[in-house]
Design a protein around this motif. Structure first.
Motif, PDB file in Angstrom:
ATOM      1  N   VAL A 257      -7.566 -35.941  11.151  1.00  0.00           N
ATOM      2  CA  VAL A 257      -8.319 -36.680  12.164  1.00  0.00           C
ATOM      3  C   VAL A 257      -7.696 -38.065  12.255  1.00  0.00           C
ATOM      4  CG1 VAL A 257     -10.587 -37.505  12.891  1.00  0.00           C
ATOM      5  CG2 VAL A 257     -10.405 -35.403  11.544  1.00  0.00           C
ATOM      6  N   VAL A 258      -7.139 -38.405  13.400  1.00  0.00           N
ATOM      7  CA  VAL A 258      -6.384 -39.651  13.519  1.00  0.00           C
ATOM      8  C   VAL A 258      -6.930 -40.476  14.681  1.00  0.00           C
ATOM      9  CG1 VAL A 258      -4.577 -38.400  14.795  1.00  0.00           C
ATOM     10  CG2 VAL A 258      -4.074 -40.660  13.866  1.00  0.00           C
ATOM     11  N   ALA A 259      -7.042 -41.789  14.449  1.00  0.00           N
ATOM     12  CA  ALA A 259      -7.554 -42.710  15.471  1.00  0.00           C
ATOM     13  C   ALA A 259      -6.423 -43.142  16.397  1.00  0.00           C
ATOM     14  CB  ALA A 259      -8.183 -43.934  14.810  1.00  0.00           C
ATOM     15  N   ARG A 260      -6.729 -43.206  17.650  1.00  0.00           N
ATOM     16  CA  ARG A 260      -5.725 -43.646  18.646  1.00  0.00           C
ATOM     17  C   ARG A 260      -5.611 -45.165  18.680  1.00  0.00           C
ATOM     18  NH1 ARG A 260      -8.070 -41.823  22.698  1.00  0.00           N
ATOM     19  NH2 ARG A 260      -7.461 -39.652  22.351  1.00  0.00           N
ATOM     20  N   PHE A 261      -6.640 -45.858  18.275  1.00  0.00           N
ATOM     21  CA  PHE A 261      -6.613 -47.324  18.220  1.00  0.00           C
ATOM     22  C   PHE A 261      -5.507 -47.746  17.243  1.00  0.00           C
ATOM     23  CE2 PHE A 261      -9.623 -50.864  19.278  1.00  0.00           C
ATOM     24  CZ  PHE A 261      -8.954 -51.905  18.674  1.00  0.00           C
ATOM     25  N   ASN A 262      -4.665 -48.669  17.668  1.00  0.00           N
ATOM     26  CA  ASN A 262      -3.472 -49.064  16.887  1.00  0.00           C
ATOM     27  C   ASN A 262      -2.542 -47.876  16.692  1.00  0.00           C
ATOM     28  OD1 ASN A 262      -4.158 -51.820  16.502  1.00  0.00           O
ATOM     29  ND2 ASN A 262      -5.511 -51.302  14.787  1.00  0.00           N
ATOM     30  N   GLU A 263      -2.325 -47.118  17.756  1.00  0.00           N
ATOM     31  CA  GLU A 263      -1.488 -45.921  17.664  1.00  0.00           C
ATOM     32  C   GLU A 263      -0.072 -46.207  17.166  1.00  0.00           C
ATOM     33  OE1 GLU A 263      -1.508 -43.528  21.184  1.00  0.00           O
ATOM     34  OE2 GLU A 263       0.046 -42.149  20.417  1.00  0.00           O
ATOM     35  N   ILE A 264       0.398 -47.432  17.402  1.00  0.00           N
ATOM     36  CA  ILE A 264       1.739 -47.785  16.919  1.00  0.00           C
ATOM     37  C   ILE A 264       1.828 -47.646  15.403  1.00  0.00           C
ATOM     38  CG2 ILE A 264       1.202 -50.241  16.673  1.00  0.00           C
ATOM     39  CD1 ILE A 264       4.045 -50.885  17.610  1.00  0.00           C
ATOM     40  N   VAL A 265       0.657 -47.719  14.760  1.00  0.00           N
ATOM     41  CA  VAL A 265       0.589 -47.548  13.299  1.00  0.00           C
ATOM     42  C   VAL A 265       0.117 -46.136  12.950  1.00  0.00           C
ATOM     43  CG1 VAL A 265      -0.530 -48.363  11.190  1.00  0.00           C
ATOM     44  CG2 VAL A 265       0.064 -49.997  12.990  1.00  0.00           C
ATOM     45  N   THR A 266      -0.910 -45.656  13.663  1.00  0.00           N
ATOM     46  CA  THR A 266      -1.517 -44.380  13.240  1.00  0.00           C
ATOM     47  C   THR A 266      -0.625 -43.185  13.525  1.00  0.00           C
ATOM     48  OG1 THR A 266      -2.711 -44.136  15.360  1.00  0.00           O
ATOM     49  CG2 THR A 266      -3.842 -45.315  13.571  1.00  0.00           C
ATOM     50  N   ARG A 267       0.212 -43.271  14.543  1.00  0.00           N
ATOM     51  CA  ARG A 267       1.087 -42.127  14.808  1.00  0.00           C
ATOM     52  C   ARG A 267       2.093 -41.908  13.665  1.00  0.00           C
ATOM     53  NH1 ARG A 267       2.107 -38.567  18.645  1.00  0.00           N
ATOM     54  NH2 ARG A 267       0.639 -39.545  20.091  1.00  0.00           N
ATOM     55  N   PRO A 268       2.809 -42.945  13.218  1.00  0.00           N
ATOM     56  CA  PRO A 268       3.694 -42.708  12.061  1.00  0.00           C
ATOM     57  C   PRO A 268       2.946 -42.291  10.797  1.00  0.00           C
ATOM     58  CG  PRO A 268       3.737 -45.024  12.740  1.00  0.00           C
ATOM     59  CD  PRO A 268       3.025 -44.283  13.791  1.00  0.00           C
ATOM     60  N   LEU A 269       1.702 -42.763  10.663  1.00  0.00           N
ATOM     61  CA  LEU A 269       0.915 -42.295   9.506  1.00  0.00           C
ATOM     62  C   LEU A 269       0.664 -40.793   9.619  1.00  0.00           C
ATOM     63  CD1 LEU A 269      -1.813 -45.109   9.210  1.00  0.00           C
ATOM     64  CD2 LEU A 269       0.048 -44.663   7.586  1.00  0.00           C
ATOM     65  N   MET A 270       0.280 -40.355  10.801  1.00  0.00           N
ATOM     66  CA  MET A 270       0.006 -38.938  11.028  1.00  0.00           C
ATOM     67  C   MET A 270       1.280 -38.107  10.836  1.00  0.00           C
ATOM     68  SD  MET A 270       0.448 -36.428  13.537  1.00  0.00           S
ATOM     69  CE  MET A 270       0.618 -37.310  15.083  1.00  0.00           C
ATOM     70  N   GLU A 271       2.398 -38.631  11.337  1.00  0.00           N
ATOM     71  CA  GLU A 271       3.668 -37.908  11.178  1.00  0.00           C
ATOM     72  C   GLU A 271       4.089 -37.833   9.715  1.00  0.00           C
ATOM     73  OE1 GLU A 271       5.372 -38.958  15.670  1.00  0.00           O
ATOM     74  OE2 GLU A 271       6.028 -40.122  13.910  1.00  0.00           O
ATOM     75  N   GLY A 272       3.764 -38.887   8.965  1.00  0.00           N
ATOM     76  CA  GLY A 272       4.050 -38.842   7.529  1.00  0.00           C
ATOM     77  C   GLY A 272       3.244 -37.765   6.837  1.00  0.00           C
ATOM     78  N   ALA A 273       1.990 -37.623   7.280  1.00  0.00           N
ATOM     79  CA  ALA A 273       1.150 -36.569   6.699  1.00  0.00           C
ATOM     80  C   ALA A 273       1.709 -35.188   7.044  1.00  0.00           C
ATOM     81  CB  ALA A 273      -0.281 -36.712   7.227  1.00  0.00           C
ATOM     82  N   LEU A 274       2.113 -35.007   8.293  1.00  0.00           N
ATOM     83  CA  LEU A 274       2.676 -33.712   8.696  1.00  0.00           C
ATOM     84  C   LEU A 274       3.939 -33.397   7.886  1.00  0.00           C
ATOM     85  CD1 LEU A 274       2.346 -33.727  12.611  1.00  0.00           C
ATOM     86  CD2 LEU A 274       1.034 -32.371  10.952  1.00  0.00           C
ATOM     87  N   ASP A 275       4.790 -34.406   7.738  1.00  0.00           N
ATOM     88  CA  ASP A 275       6.032 -34.187   6.971  1.00  0.00           C
ATOM     89  C   ASP A 275       5.718 -33.731   5.549  1.00  0.00           C
ATOM     90  OD1 ASP A 275       7.868 -36.990   8.481  1.00  0.00           O
ATOM     91  OD2 ASP A 275       7.466 -34.938   9.176  1.00  0.00           O
ATOM     92  N   THR A 276       4.736 -34.353   4.956  1.00  0.00           N
ATOM     93  CA  THR A 276       4.386 -33.993   3.575  1.00  0.00           C
ATOM     94  C   THR A 276       3.799 -32.597   3.501  1.00  0.00           C
ATOM     95  OG1 THR A 276       4.028 -36.282   2.951  1.00  0.00           O
ATOM     96  CG2 THR A 276       2.907 -34.621   1.611  1.00  0.00           C
ATOM     97  N   PHE A 277       2.956 -32.250   4.425  1.00  0.00           N
ATOM     98  CA  PHE A 277       2.403 -30.880   4.428  1.00  0.00           C
ATOM     99  C   PHE A 277       3.535 -29.855   4.527  1.00  0.00           C
ATOM    100  CE2 PHE A 277      -1.817 -31.658   3.869  1.00  0.00           C
ATOM    101  CZ  PHE A 277      -2.492 -32.296   4.884  1.00  0.00           C
ATOM    102  N   LYS A 278       4.488 -30.106   5.427  1.00  0.00           N
ATOM    103  CA  LYS A 278       5.585 -29.152   5.579  1.00  0.00           C
ATOM    104  C   LYS A 278       6.456 -29.115   4.331  1.00  0.00           C
ATOM    105  CE  LYS A 278       5.439 -30.029  10.541  1.00  0.00           C
ATOM    106  NZ  LYS A 278       5.988 -30.917  11.581  1.00  0.00           N
TER     107      LYS A 278
END
Ligand SMILES: Nc1c(NC[C@H](O)[C@H](O)[C@H](O)CO)[nH]c(=O)[nH]c1=O
Ligand SMILES: CC(=O)[C@@H](O)COP(=O)(O)O
Length: 230
Positions: free
Chosen positions: A92-113
């Motif tokens: 569950v990721v917040a769109r507010f401050n997406e410049i920060v939250t998107r790389p956080l989300m991508e980091g999570a995806l990378d780790t899951f994979k």
């Protein structure tokens, strides 16, 4: 010193001690009719025994506390992060401050994979802001579809106290979501004084907190799956 008077003195001493120190247990023993009673004060905080007698305060005998004995019988259980195949996760990721939250989300995806979680077993949900994360995390946990929920946001202080309201309530919301649903809800929300702090934690020089949150989700899911299932 007669037992009665030593008890009286003892209770006075104890009263003073109690006023100044935490829990103390009082036990007085009379060694014999003709010898002074000795008062032993046992401090719960240490194993020291302070002995009082008619001759005044005896030198305390400090017993070395025995460390708890580690035996083979004691089980030490942790999550197994190398067995993540088959686990299903929601982010569950917040769109507010997406410049920060998107790389956080991508980091999570990378780790899951990296830990063999199938892409088909990962769902990403975007919410407007961090404040909205808790409610959705709880609903997703209660759905029974996921082994863990990773909650990602970035709360960055502005000019008002709004930061405190959002940051604190979000932390409570994520904790409640896990407690209420019984599914691990991982707090991957940055609470930063400025944008630099946030970007440094979203893949910058401090690392990626989204990636760390994903690894925590795998470990917690493993504890639940491998150690708590009947
Ligand atoms: N200031 C930040 C917010 N504010 C918005 C709240 O999260 C919420 O969406 C709004 O109050 C409506 O309920 N959100 C962030 O994620 N980060 C901030 O820094
Ligand atoms: C964390 C916030 O809500 C913050 O970004 C809002 O900024 P401000 O306090 O200047 O309204």
């Amino acid at each position: 010193m007669a037992a009665a008077s030593s008890t009286c003195v003892s209770s006075t001493i104890l009263h003073r001690l109690n006023n100044n120190t935490s829990s103390l247990l009082l036990s007085s023993t009379t060694t014999s009719r003709h010898r002074s009673s000795s008062l032993s004060l046992y401090s719960r905080n240490t194993s020291s025994i302070v002995q009082f007698s008619s001759k005044g305060l005896a030198k305390p005998s400090i017993e070395k506390k025995k460390s708890p004995v580690q035996t083979e019988a004691v089980k030490q259980l942790t999550g197994i992060v190398t067995k993540a195949e088959g686990f299903r996760f929601a982010i569950v990721v917040a769109r507010f401050n997406e410049i920060v939250t998107r790389p956080l989300m991508e980091g999570a995806l990378d780790t899951f994979k990296k830990y063999s979680v199938s892409e088909e077993d990962i769902d990403v949900f975007w919410v407007p802001g961090t404040f909205e994360i808790g409610l959705l995390a709880q609903k997703l946990g209660q759905s029974g579809k996921y082994h863990g929920i990773v909650c990602i946001g970035a709360v960055i202080r502005g000019d008002t106290t709004h930061y405190d309201a959002v940051a604190n309530t979000t932390a409570s919301g994520v904790l409640s979501a896990g407690l209420n649903s019984g599914v691990p809800c991982i707090f991957g929300v940055l609470t930063c004084e400025d944008m630099d702090q946030a970007l440094n934690r979203a893949g910058g020089k401090v690392g990626n907190k989204g990636s760390e949150a994903a690894l925590t989700a795998i470990e917690m899911a493993s504890i639940f799956e491998h150690h708590l299932k009947a």
